[in-house]
Scaffold this active site. Structure first.
Site, mmCIF file in Angstrom:
data_model
loop_
_atom_site.group_PDB
_atom_site.id
_atom_site.type_symbol
_atom_site.label_atom_id
_atom_site.label_comp_id
_atom_site.label_asym_id
_atom_site.label_seq_id
_atom_site.Cartn_x
_atom_site.Cartn_y
_atom_site.Cartn_z
ATOM 1 N N LYS A 30 0.881 -1.226 -0.052
ATOM 2 C CA LYS A 30 0.129 -0.008 0.004
ATOM 3 C C LYS A 30 0.965 1.282 0.001
ATOM 4 C CE LYS A 30 -3.970 2.122 2.472
ATOM 5 N NZ LYS A 30 -4.560 2.516 1.230
ATOM 6 N N CYS A 72 -0.316 11.378 -8.146
ATOM 7 C CA CYS A 72 -0.632 12.256 -6.909
ATOM 8 C C CYS A 72 -0.795 13.745 -7.635
ATOM 9 C CB CYS A 72 0.188 12.339 -6.025
ATOM 10 S SG CYS A 72 0.492 10.591 -5.293
ATOM 11 N N LYS A 89 4.985 4.480 -11.856
ATOM 12 C CA LYS A 89 3.554 3.998 -12.124
ATOM 13 C C LYS A 89 2.836 5.133 -12.912
ATOM 14 C CE LYS A 89 -0.610 1.796 -10.135
ATOM 15 N NZ LYS A 89 -1.111 1.480 -8.781
#
Length: 304
Positions: free
Chosen positions: A45, A130, A165
């Site tokens: 996570k 983000c 990512k």
């Protein structure tokens, strides 16, 4: 020779299948159901410097072929993860890929400089989807120059290989990938979720309190396959593919498109045993399709 083995920077995988970040926690819950040593790797996570409570609820909504989520990177923070979560994973032989997130470049650098302190962590997955709070909230991963700068900054401090990512919410995935590779990234993971929304007919408002959420699940698989194929056409950089994997045929489709390994996300919520099932089924399906090994499949792909 292990016909399922995959070797990519920092990761010696016994098989190409792993749970995706955000769908497996830090592995403790799933360890009660099966041996985590069966997995090729574990994408843990997301971790940020400080604890985060995440977004207001509701933050999950089902869709016709997947789900929307706007969890907001809820996590206990770097110090807690280093002290309590990663030590649990050190008992397993399975390599851990630590997902790192942040609101500023300094956030990423701070976490990446220390996350390798755990001997379980063999690589970093840099979550650049983000919002960049210092640049109007635009995601780090949507601008090639910003993505390049962030990747370079992290590579300067990381003690393990860095996989970045990629967000699919861009006009040109190839230019982003090339900028990240030029900055020294060891690999890519792709794709993250697509931005989506659902409306509650009674309230006339979005179901997700945040308004929008990330769409994952089978609905996004064709987009993931297309983007991986596009990036692979211009680069040999290692790729961990993800986005809607449900079956062993999906796994092979990702590998043929250009991925070196495959992560399973949303299906973990539907079937907690999905990863070991796919690992078990993969050799039989390879036999049926005349694939002797994943190494040979990669050579076949390279020679096309």
């Amino acid at each position: 020779m292990n016909r399922l083995a995959v070797e990519i920077p920092g990761l010696s995988l016994k098989n190409p299948i792993m749970p995706a970040s955000g769908c497996f926690g830090f592995g403790q819950e799933y360890s009660k159901y099966y041996d985590l040593n069966e997995l090729g790797a574990i994408m843990a996570k997301a971790v940020t410097p400080e604890p985060r409570l995440g977004n207001p609820t509701p933050r999950v909504a089902e869709t016709a072929s997947g789900m929307l989520n706007a969890i907001g990177l809820q996590n206990p923070g770097l110090e807690h993860v280093l002290a309590h979560e990663l030590p649990f994973l050190e008992q397993f032989e399975t390599p851990i890929i630590a997902n790192v997130a942040g609101a500023t470049e300094d956030d990423y650098v701070q976490v990446c400089a220390r996350i390798g302190e755990s001997k379980a962590v063999k690589a970093i997955e840099l979550n650049i989807s983000c919002p960049n709070v210092k640049h109007g909230g635009i995601a780090f991963g949507t601008d090639p120059e910003v993505a390049h700068r962030l990747t370079k900054a992290v590579k300067n401090v990381a003690s393990v290989p860095v996989y970045v990512k990629l967000s699919p919410n861009v006009a040109d995935i190839v230019s982003i990938a090339q900028a990240i590779e030029a900055a020294g990234a060891d690999g890519l993971t792709m794709i993250n979720t697509l931005l989506g929304m659902r409306i509650d007919l009674k309230t006339r408002k979005p179901i997700i309190a945040n308004g929008t959420g990330g769409l994952s699940g089978p609905a996004i698989k064709p987009v993931a396959i297309r983007m991986i194929h596009q990036v692979r056409a211009v680069s040999n950089i290692p790729i961990i593919g993800m986005g809607g994997v449900q079956t062993v045929d999906d796994v092979l489709e990702f590998l043929i498109a250009g991925a070196d390994a495959v992560a399973v996300g949303t299906m973990n919520f539907t079937d907690p045993f999905i990863c070991p099932k796919l690992i078990s089924e993969l050799p039989k399906r390879m036999d049926a399709l005349g694939i002797s090994s994943l190494q040979d499949l990669k050579k076949e792909r390279t020679n096309q």
